[in-house]
Design a protein around this motif. Structure first.
Motif: not given
Length: 306
Positions: A132-134, A225-231, A240-242, A260-267
């Motif tokens: 939430f702070s991020d 704000a993207s949703e959060v995914v656990k990996y 991961l989120y962004n 309608n939005g694409n959030y690309e996370l990188k690992l």
């Protein structure tokens, strides 16, 4: 002589074939052998595409696999994990996961549970507090954090109205890996403008006050704000989120807004070494030399007869 030449030429063709294996080009790989699991393994939805709309298609492993091969420019649908997260009676202690193989390694992507959000991830901050702070900092509302009343108001309005559940059900649209760098890219379908998801439960007066404190450079831009995914990957489990979306070119058929939005996370992925290049056996090399000698001798004999 003819029989010997035939044997040597067979050896030559094998050597050439092995050389071709060594120069095969590398391509970006995508997730394979995709399966759905977790403690709530049936709580997922699969969205395919029809024109520029995402539409529900049957929940099968084949359909899950088919939509994961896209990229930021051409997403081909998405898999929503923990699809019932925003419904009454949702069990926030259970998760839904997507597991597959990429680059020779297993990768599991999962929805979040209440205990995930309570996990300490940065000093004494829980994942919920840090995320939430991020979100506030990245979207230009860092001034709110220095005001306990405003930050508390924003957090309570978000959290008390199912905000964490809403960001716990990632819609995974693609997973691919760069075979050169090893970098894994994970696309999450979401809202290009997530303003209502973050601040929708504030009063108009509260919204006006918070907006007055926004960084001037961000005024007029969408709140993303993207949703959060656990990996879980290569022995590591993390989140991961962004906060940066591109337009996907798609919208959900049912509401005309979602996806309608694409959030690309990188690992940072692991590069699996390619198989060793086959090297011709010494006997094959000698055979090639012998072929050359035989042809040279044949040419000399032909010249003598001429």
């Amino acid at each position: 002589m003819a029989a010997l030449l035939k044997k040597l030429l067979i050896g030559t063709s094998v050597a050439v074939g092995m050389s071709a294996v060594g120069i095969a080009p590398a391509f970006a790989g995508s997730l394979t052998n995709a399966t759905i699991g977790g403690t709530a393994a049936t709580d997922y939805l699969v969205y395919g595409t029809s024109g520029n709309k995402t539409v529900l298609i049957p929940n099968t492993d084949a359909n899950v696999q088919s939509i994961l091969d896209g990229n930021a420019g051409t997403p081909t649908g998405n898999v929503e994990l923990a699809a019932s997260s925003e419904k009454a009676g949702f069990d926030f202690s259970k998760n839904t996961s997507l597991t597959g193989d990429i680059g020779g390694k297993s990768l599991t992507l999962s929805s979040l549970t209440a205990s995930d959000w309570a996990t300490k991830v940065s000093g004494e901050l829980t994942l919920a507090q840090k995320w939430f702070s991020d979100a506030l900092i990245s979207t230009g509302f860092s001034n709110i954090l220095s005001n306990p009343f405003l930050s508390g108001t924003a957090w309570n309005a978000f959290n008390n109205n199912g905000g964490l559940q809403r960001f716990s059900d990632p819609n995974i649209s693609y997973v691919n890996q760069d075979d050169t760098t090893g970098e894994i890219k994970i696309g999450l379908a979401g809202h290009y403008d997530a303003t209502n998801l973050l601040f929708g439960n504030l009063s108009n007066g509260q919204k006006a006050l918070i907006n007055s404190l926004r960084d001037p450079s961000k005024v007029g831009t969408p709140i993303q704000a993207s949703e959060v995914v656990k990996y879980t990957y290569n022995g590591t489990t993390n989140y991961l989120y962004n906060f940066l979306a591109t337009e996907s070119g798609l919208t959900a058929f049912d509401d005309g807004v979602s996806h309608n939005g694409n959030y690309e996370l990188k690992l940072a992925g692991v590069i699996t070494p390619p198989p060793p290049v086959a090297v011709p056996e010494p006997s094959t090399i000698l055979g090639l030399m012998a072929v050359g000698g035989l042809f040279a001798a044949a040419k000399r004999n032909a010249n003598k007869k001429a």
